[in-house]
Scaffold this motif. Structure first.
Motif, PDB file in Angstrom:
ATOM      1  N   PHE A  21      -7.926  45.862 -52.383  1.00 27.80           N
ATOM      2  CA  PHE A  21      -9.034  44.951 -52.112  1.00 27.80           C
ATOM      3  C   PHE A  21      -8.781  44.202 -50.815  1.00 27.80           C
ATOM      4  O   PHE A  21      -7.643  44.150 -50.321  1.00 27.80           O
ATOM      5  CB  PHE A  21      -9.208  43.959 -53.270  1.00 27.80           C
ATOM      6  CG  PHE A  21      -7.993  43.092 -53.506  1.00 27.80           C
ATOM      7  CD1 PHE A  21      -6.924  43.544 -54.267  1.00 27.80           C
ATOM      8  CD2 PHE A  21      -7.919  41.821 -52.948  1.00 27.80           C
ATOM      9  CE1 PHE A  21      -5.796  42.746 -54.460  1.00 27.80           C
ATOM     10  CE2 PHE A  21      -6.803  41.018 -53.145  1.00 27.80           C
ATOM     11  CZ  PHE A  21      -5.746  41.492 -53.904  1.00 27.80           C
ATOM     12  N   CYS A  22      -9.837  43.620 -50.253  1.00 30.63           N
ATOM     13  CA  CYS A  22      -9.700  42.824 -49.033  1.00 30.63           C
ATOM     14  C   CYS A  22      -9.128  41.465 -49.407  1.00 30.63           C
ATOM     15  O   CYS A  22      -9.703  40.756 -50.240  1.00 30.63           O
ATOM     16  CB  CYS A  22     -11.051  42.659 -48.347  1.00 30.63           C
ATOM     17  SG  CYS A  22     -10.978  41.506 -46.959  1.00 30.63           S
ATOM     18  N   SER A  23      -8.017  41.087 -48.797  1.00 27.12           N
ATOM     19  CA  SER A  23      -7.376  39.821 -49.150  1.00 27.12           C
ATOM     20  C   SER A  23      -8.127  38.619 -48.582  1.00 27.12           C
ATOM     21  O   SER A  23      -7.872  37.489 -48.978  1.00 27.12           O
ATOM     22  CB  SER A  23      -5.923  39.811 -48.667  1.00 27.12           C
ATOM     23  OG  SER A  23      -5.878  39.982 -47.273  1.00 27.12           O
ATOM     24  N   ARG A  24      -9.078  38.849 -47.674  1.00 27.91           N
ATOM     25  CA  ARG A  24      -9.876  37.727 -47.157  1.00 27.91           C
ATOM     26  C   ARG A  24     -11.069  37.419 -48.055  1.00 27.91           C
ATOM     27  O   ARG A  24     -11.323  36.270 -48.375  1.00 27.91           O
ATOM     28  CB  ARG A  24     -10.389  38.045 -45.751  1.00 27.91           C
ATOM     29  CG  ARG A  24      -9.324  37.972 -44.710  1.00 27.91           C
ATOM     30  CD  ARG A  24      -9.970  37.890 -43.351  1.00 27.91           C
ATOM     31  NE  ARG A  24      -8.947  38.012 -42.304  1.00 27.91           N
ATOM     32  CZ  ARG A  24      -9.227  38.220 -41.046  1.00 27.91           C
ATOM     33  NH1 ARG A  24     -10.484  38.358 -40.664  1.00 27.91           N
ATOM     34  NH2 ARG A  24      -8.265  38.311 -40.152  1.00 27.91           N
ATOM     35  N   CYS A  25     -11.836  38.442 -48.412  1.00 30.93           N
ATOM     36  CA  CYS A  25     -13.062  38.190 -49.194  1.00 30.93           C
ATOM     37  C   CYS A  25     -12.943  38.646 -50.647  1.00 30.93           C
ATOM     38  O   CYS A  25     -13.818  38.353 -51.456  1.00 30.93           O
ATOM     39  CB  CYS A  25     -14.273  38.828 -48.521  1.00 30.93           C
ATOM     40  SG  CYS A  25     -14.303  40.627 -48.561  1.00 30.93           S
ATOM     41  N   GLY A  26     -11.886  39.366 -50.975  1.00 33.05           N
ATOM     42  CA  GLY A  26     -11.659  39.774 -52.361  1.00 33.05           C
ATOM     43  C   GLY A  26     -12.400  41.021 -52.792  1.00 33.05           C
ATOM     44  O   GLY A  26     -12.317  41.413 -53.956  1.00 33.05           O
ATOM     45  N   SER A  39     -17.394  49.172 -46.129  1.00 36.71           N
ATOM     46  CA  SER A  39     -16.743  47.961 -45.649  1.00 36.71           C
ATOM     47  C   SER A  39     -16.722  46.924 -46.767  1.00 36.71           C
ATOM     48  O   SER A  39     -17.493  47.000 -47.715  1.00 36.71           O
ATOM     49  CB  SER A  39     -17.484  47.404 -44.431  1.00 36.71           C
ATOM     50  OG  SER A  39     -18.853  47.236 -44.732  1.00 36.71           O
ATOM     51  N   CYS A  40     -15.829  45.948 -46.598  1.00 38.00           N
ATOM     52  CA  CYS A  40     -15.802  44.818 -47.520  1.00 38.00           C
ATOM     53  C   CYS A  40     -16.896  43.827 -47.127  1.00 38.00           C
ATOM     54  O   CYS A  40     -17.566  44.002 -46.110  1.00 38.00           O
ATOM     55  CB  CYS A  40     -14.423  44.163 -47.500  1.00 38.00           C
ATOM     56  SG  CYS A  40     -14.039  43.405 -45.913  1.00 38.00           S
ATOM     57  N   HIS A  41     -17.046  42.763 -47.883  1.00 42.45           N
ATOM     58  CA  HIS A  41     -18.130  41.824 -47.594  1.00 42.45           C
ATOM     59  C   HIS A  41     -17.926  41.093 -46.277  1.00 42.45           C
ATOM     60  O   HIS A  41     -18.879  40.845 -45.536  1.00 42.45           O
ATOM     61  CB  HIS A  41     -18.293  40.808 -48.732  1.00 42.45           C
ATOM     62  CG  HIS A  41     -19.479  39.931 -48.543  1.00 42.45           C
ATOM     63  ND1 HIS A  41     -19.400  38.640 -48.084  1.00 42.45           N
ATOM     64  CD2 HIS A  41     -20.798  40.193 -48.712  1.00 42.45           C
ATOM     65  CE1 HIS A  41     -20.618  38.141 -48.001  1.00 42.45           C
ATOM     66  NE2 HIS A  41     -21.484  39.067 -48.375  1.00 42.45           N
ATOM     67  N   CYS A  42     -16.690  40.711 -45.952  1.00 46.76           N
ATOM     68  CA  CYS A  42     -16.464  39.957 -44.709  1.00 46.76           C
ATOM     69  C   CYS A  42     -16.368  40.867 -43.492  1.00 46.76           C
ATOM     70  O   CYS A  42     -16.332  40.373 -42.357  1.00 46.76           O
ATOM     71  CB  CYS A  42     -15.234  39.055 -44.842  1.00 46.76           C
ATOM     72  SG  CYS A  42     -13.640  39.895 -44.731  1.00 46.76           S
ATOM     73  N   GLY A  43     -16.319  42.166 -43.702  1.00 47.16           N
ATOM     74  CA  GLY A  43     -16.323  43.111 -42.593  1.00 47.16           C
ATOM     75  C   GLY A  43     -14.959  43.408 -42.000  1.00 47.16           C
ATOM     76  O   GLY A  43     -14.864  44.171 -41.031  1.00 47.16           O
ATOM     77  N   THR A  44     -13.909  42.806 -42.563  1.00 46.66           N
ATOM     78  CA  THR A  44     -12.561  43.033 -42.018  1.00 46.66           C
ATOM     79  C   THR A  44     -12.079  44.454 -42.295  1.00 46.66           C
ATOM     80  O   THR A  44     -11.547  45.122 -41.416  1.00 46.66           O
ATOM     81  CB  THR A  44     -11.573  42.013 -42.633  1.00 46.66           C
ATOM     82  OG1 THR A  44     -12.039  40.690 -42.354  1.00 46.66           O
ATOM     83  CG2 THR A  44     -10.176  42.199 -42.060  1.00 46.66           C
ATOM     84  N   VAL A  45     -12.262  44.891 -43.554  1.00 43.53           N
ATOM     85  CA  VAL A  45     -11.799  46.229 -43.948  1.00 43.53           C
ATOM     86  C   VAL A  45     -12.964  47.202 -43.817  1.00 43.53           C
ATOM     87  O   VAL A  45     -14.061  46.955 -44.326  1.00 43.53           O
ATOM     88  CB  VAL A  45     -11.281  46.231 -45.406  1.00 43.53           C
ATOM     89  CG1 VAL A  45     -10.889  47.647 -45.826  1.00 43.53           C
ATOM     90  CG2 VAL A  45     -10.105  45.273 -45.556  1.00 43.53           C
TER      91      VAL A  45
END
Ligand SMILES: [Zn+2]
Ligand SMILES: [Zn+2]
Length: 132
Positions: free
Chosen positions: A71-76, A5-11
């Motif tokens: 990459f996750c566009s929210r947390c990068g 997962s990405c850092h913000c958990g979205t992806v």
């Protein structure tokens, strides 16, 4: 199966089977896109990798012709890379995994681009560019 997962958990994503690697890449592109000394990647077959959440937030960037880095566009957070020249393979950003993948560091590559402020200082093999 591995989850990541990405850092913000979205992806979120899943990988079946074992990853291969781990490659630590010191190329200028990995330095810039990760903001770090090097990028760390494990490879998997494309059909063993799937995005399970946040596909809308996933953004691709063509870092070199035919190679997309996602990459996750929210947390990068970097998630994976895919190259047209090697469509069967996915490069998973190993730090995005949620747990220990079991494999261990294998190589340092593109050491010719290494930052002067970083010493590799391990017993792993080092290559000036991508090894053949
Ligand atoms: Zn995120
Ligand atoms: Zn690189």
């Amino acid at each position: 199966m591995q989850t990541g997962s990405c850092h913000c958990g979205t992806v979120r994503f899943e990988v079946d089977g074992d990853l291969q690697g781990i490659f630590h890449c010191h190329c200028e592109t990995c330095q810039k896109l990760n903001g770090t000394a090097y990028g760390s990647t494990g490879f998997t077959a494309a059909d063993q990798f799937r995005i399970t959440a946040g596909n809308d937030a996933l953004t691709g960037y063509e870092s070199s012709p035919g190679k997309q880095r996602y990459f996750c566009s929210r947390c990068g957070a970097p998630i994976y890379a895919h190259a047209e020249s090697n469509p069967e393979r996915i490069g998973v950003r190993i730090g995005a995994l949620d747990s220990d993948p079991g494999i261990r560091s294998k190589l340092h590559i593109w050491v010719s681009h290494k930052h002067p402020w970083f010493e590799v200082n391990t017993s792993l093999p080092e290559f000036d560019e991508y090894p053949t």
